[in-house]
Write a protein that holds these residues in place. Structure first.
Motif, mmCIF file in Angstrom:
data_model
loop_
_atom_site.group_PDB
_atom_site.id
_atom_site.type_symbol
_atom_site.label_atom_id
_atom_site.label_comp_id
_atom_site.label_asym_id
_atom_site.label_seq_id
_atom_site.Cartn_x
_atom_site.Cartn_y
_atom_site.Cartn_z
ATOM 1 N N THR A 47 0.848 -1.186 0.000
ATOM 2 C CA THR A 47 0.000 0.000 0.000
ATOM 3 C C THR A 47 0.886 1.239 0.000
ATOM 4 O O THR A 47 2.104 1.136 -0.065
ATOM 5 C CB THR A 47 -0.929 -0.003 1.231
ATOM 6 O OG1 THR A 47 -0.135 0.001 2.414
ATOM 7 C CG2 THR A 47 -1.844 -1.220 1.235
ATOM 8 N N GLY A 48 0.269 2.395 0.090
ATOM 9 C CA GLY A 48 1.013 3.648 0.052
ATOM 10 C C GLY A 48 2.118 3.726 1.080
ATOM 11 O O GLY A 48 3.198 4.253 0.812
ATOM 12 N N ALA A 49 1.877 3.195 2.267
ATOM 13 C CA ALA A 49 2.878 3.253 3.333
ATOM 14 C C ALA A 49 4.134 2.461 2.986
ATOM 15 O O ALA A 49 5.232 2.818 3.401
ATOM 16 C CB ALA A 49 2.273 2.738 4.636
ATOM 17 N N GLY A 88 -0.017 1.076 -4.261
ATOM 18 C CA GLY A 88 0.787 -0.126 -4.502
ATOM 19 C C GLY A 88 0.881 -0.463 -5.981
ATOM 20 O O GLY A 88 1.961 -0.743 -6.497
ATOM 21 N N ILE A 89 -0.249 -0.440 -6.684
ATOM 22 C CA ILE A 89 -0.220 -0.755 -8.112
ATOM 23 C C ILE A 89 0.492 0.340 -8.889
ATOM 24 O O ILE A 89 1.204 0.067 -9.862
ATOM 25 C CB ILE A 89 -1.637 -1.046 -8.668
ATOM 26 C CG1 ILE A 89 -1.559 -1.830 -9.998
ATOM 27 C CG2 ILE A 89 -2.440 0.201 -8.845
ATOM 28 C CD1 ILE A 89 -1.116 -3.240 -9.889
ATOM 29 N N ASN A 90 0.369 1.587 -8.443
ATOM 30 C CA ASN A 90 1.123 2.667 -9.085
ATOM 31 C C ASN A 90 2.622 2.469 -8.909
ATOM 32 O O ASN A 90 3.405 2.803 -9.804
ATOM 33 C CB ASN A 90 0.697 4.029 -8.540
ATOM 34 C CG ASN A 90 -0.599 4.502 -9.138
ATOM 35 O OD1 ASN A 90 -0.998 4.073 -10.222
ATOM 36 N ND2 ASN A 90 -1.284 5.391 -8.434
ATOM 37 N N ILE A 97 3.768 0.091 -11.517
ATOM 38 C CA ILE A 97 3.888 0.804 -12.795
ATOM 39 C C ILE A 97 5.165 1.633 -12.811
ATOM 40 O O ILE A 97 5.915 1.618 -13.795
ATOM 41 C CB ILE A 97 2.643 1.679 -13.047
ATOM 42 C CG1 ILE A 97 1.416 0.786 -13.246
ATOM 43 C CG2 ILE A 97 2.851 2.605 -14.242
ATOM 44 C CD1 ILE A 97 0.087 1.510 -13.183
ATOM 45 N N ASN A 98 5.451 2.325 -11.719
ATOM 46 C CA ASN A 98 6.692 3.095 -11.622
ATOM 47 C C ASN A 98 7.916 2.183 -11.730
ATOM 48 O O ASN A 98 8.914 2.543 -12.365
ATOM 49 C CB ASN A 98 6.732 3.877 -10.311
ATOM 50 C CG ASN A 98 7.966 4.727 -10.208
ATOM 51 O OD1 ASN A 98 8.157 5.663 -10.972
ATOM 52 N ND2 ASN A 98 8.825 4.389 -9.267
ATOM 53 N N SER A 99 7.835 1.003 -11.145
ATOM 54 C CA SER A 99 8.940 0.035 -11.222
ATOM 55 C C SER A 99 9.214 -0.350 -12.672
ATOM 56 O O SER A 99 10.366 -0.452 -13.098
ATOM 57 C CB SER A 99 8.610 -1.223 -10.414
ATOM 58 O OG SER A 99 8.441 -0.915 -9.062
ATOM 59 N N HIS A 100 8.128 -0.561 -13.419
ATOM 60 C CA HIS A 100 8.263 -0.896 -14.841
ATOM 61 C C HIS A 100 9.022 0.201 -15.580
ATOM 62 O O HIS A 100 9.969 -0.073 -16.326
ATOM 63 C CB HIS A 100 6.881 -1.104 -15.455
ATOM 64 C CG HIS A 100 6.876 -1.113 -16.944
ATOM 65 N ND1 HIS A 100 7.401 -2.156 -17.680
ATOM 66 C CD2 HIS A 100 6.435 -0.194 -17.837
ATOM 67 C CE1 HIS A 100 7.270 -1.868 -18.972
ATOM 68 N NE2 HIS A 100 6.680 -0.691 -19.088
ATOM 69 N N SER A 111 -7.121 -8.244 -9.004
ATOM 70 C CA SER A 111 -8.189 -7.273 -9.251
ATOM 71 C C SER A 111 -7.615 -5.905 -9.624
ATOM 72 O O SER A 111 -8.170 -5.213 -10.474
ATOM 73 C CB SER A 111 -9.119 -7.166 -8.044
ATOM 74 O OG SER A 111 -8.425 -6.703 -6.914
ATOM 75 N N TRP A 112 -6.473 -5.518 -9.045
ATOM 76 C CA TRP A 112 -5.841 -4.251 -9.421
ATOM 77 C C TRP A 112 -5.238 -4.319 -10.822
ATOM 78 O O TRP A 112 -5.274 -3.339 -11.566
ATOM 79 C CB TRP A 112 -4.788 -3.833 -8.399
ATOM 80 C CG TRP A 112 -5.420 -3.162 -7.221
ATOM 81 C CD1 TRP A 112 -5.588 -3.677 -5.971
ATOM 82 C CD2 TRP A 112 -5.983 -1.859 -7.192
ATOM 83 N NE1 TRP A 112 -6.237 -2.776 -5.165
ATOM 84 C CE2 TRP A 112 -6.481 -1.642 -5.898
ATOM 85 C CE3 TRP A 112 -6.120 -0.848 -8.134
ATOM 86 C CZ2 TRP A 112 -7.108 -0.453 -5.522
ATOM 87 C CZ3 TRP A 112 -6.738 0.333 -7.763
ATOM 88 C CH2 TRP A 112 -7.218 0.522 -6.472
ATOM 89 N N VAL A 113 -4.705 -5.462 -11.191
ATOM 90 C CA VAL A 113 -4.182 -5.623 -12.549
ATOM 91 C C VAL A 113 -5.320 -5.468 -13.552
ATOM 92 O O VAL A 113 -5.184 -4.781 -14.565
ATOM 93 C CB VAL A 113 -3.467 -6.988 -12.722
ATOM 94 C CG1 VAL A 113 -3.152 -7.268 -14.181
ATOM 95 C CG2 VAL A 113 -2.189 -7.026 -11.887
ATOM 96 N N ALA A 114 -6.459 -6.061 -13.257
ATOM 97 C CA ALA A 114 -7.616 -5.949 -14.155
ATOM 98 C C ALA A 114 -8.140 -4.511 -14.201
ATOM 99 O O ALA A 114 -8.462 -4.004 -15.282
ATOM 100 C CB ALA A 114 -8.715 -6.894 -13.697
ATOM 101 N N THR A 115 -8.207 -3.851 -13.077
ATOM 102 C CA THR A 115 -8.727 -2.479 -13.007
ATOM 103 C C THR A 115 -7.858 -1.508 -13.800
ATOM 104 O O THR A 115 -8.373 -0.621 -14.482
ATOM 105 C CB THR A 115 -8.807 -2.013 -11.537
ATOM 106 O OG1 THR A 115 -9.688 -2.881 -10.832
ATOM 107 C CG2 THR A 115 -9.294 -0.580 -11.423
#
Length: 112
Positions: free
Chosen positions: A27-29, A63-65, A68-71, A93-97
């Motif tokens: 998560t963000g933390a 977390g999903i962002n 993406i930043n890691s990529h 579910s985040w990958v799908a979203t």
């Protein structure tokens, strides 16, 4: 969240790969910890970096962002990121979203 990283071998790939294994919450933390680990791996000698999120139990937009930043961070360093996660998990579910799998290489393992 805990992060464990190190090299590993894939049978059909001639070079060793590097894995960043994340477990618990993403998560963000915790995003800053992953960002530091990815930045360090961008400087190592491995061409392929696996971000292993099979053991992530909770994920949010931050977390999903960070994935993406890691990529993008690894792409700028001429490294390939492969995002590994478990089917039927919060990560899926985040990958799908976000349609992450349209621009980041992914690998999915069965739920059990």
């Amino acid at each position: 969240m805990s992060i464990v990283s190190g090299p590993f071998t894939i049978m059909d790939y001639e070079k060793d790969c590097f894995r960043i294994k994340v477990s618990g919450q993403l998560t963000g933390a915790e995003a800053a910890l992953l960002r530091m680990e990815v930045a360090e791996s961008a400087c190592n000698g491995y061409d392929v970096i696996y971000l292993d999120a099979k053991e992530v139990t909770e994920m949010d937009l931050s977390g999903i962002n960070e994935v993406i930043n890691s990529h993008y961070t690894l792409d700028k360093a001429s490294k390939k990121l492969i995002f590994l996660y478990k089917k039927d998990s919060p990560v899926e579910s985040w990958v799908a979203t976000t349609a992450l799998d349209k621009f980041v290489a992914t690998a999915i393992v069965p739920a059990s």
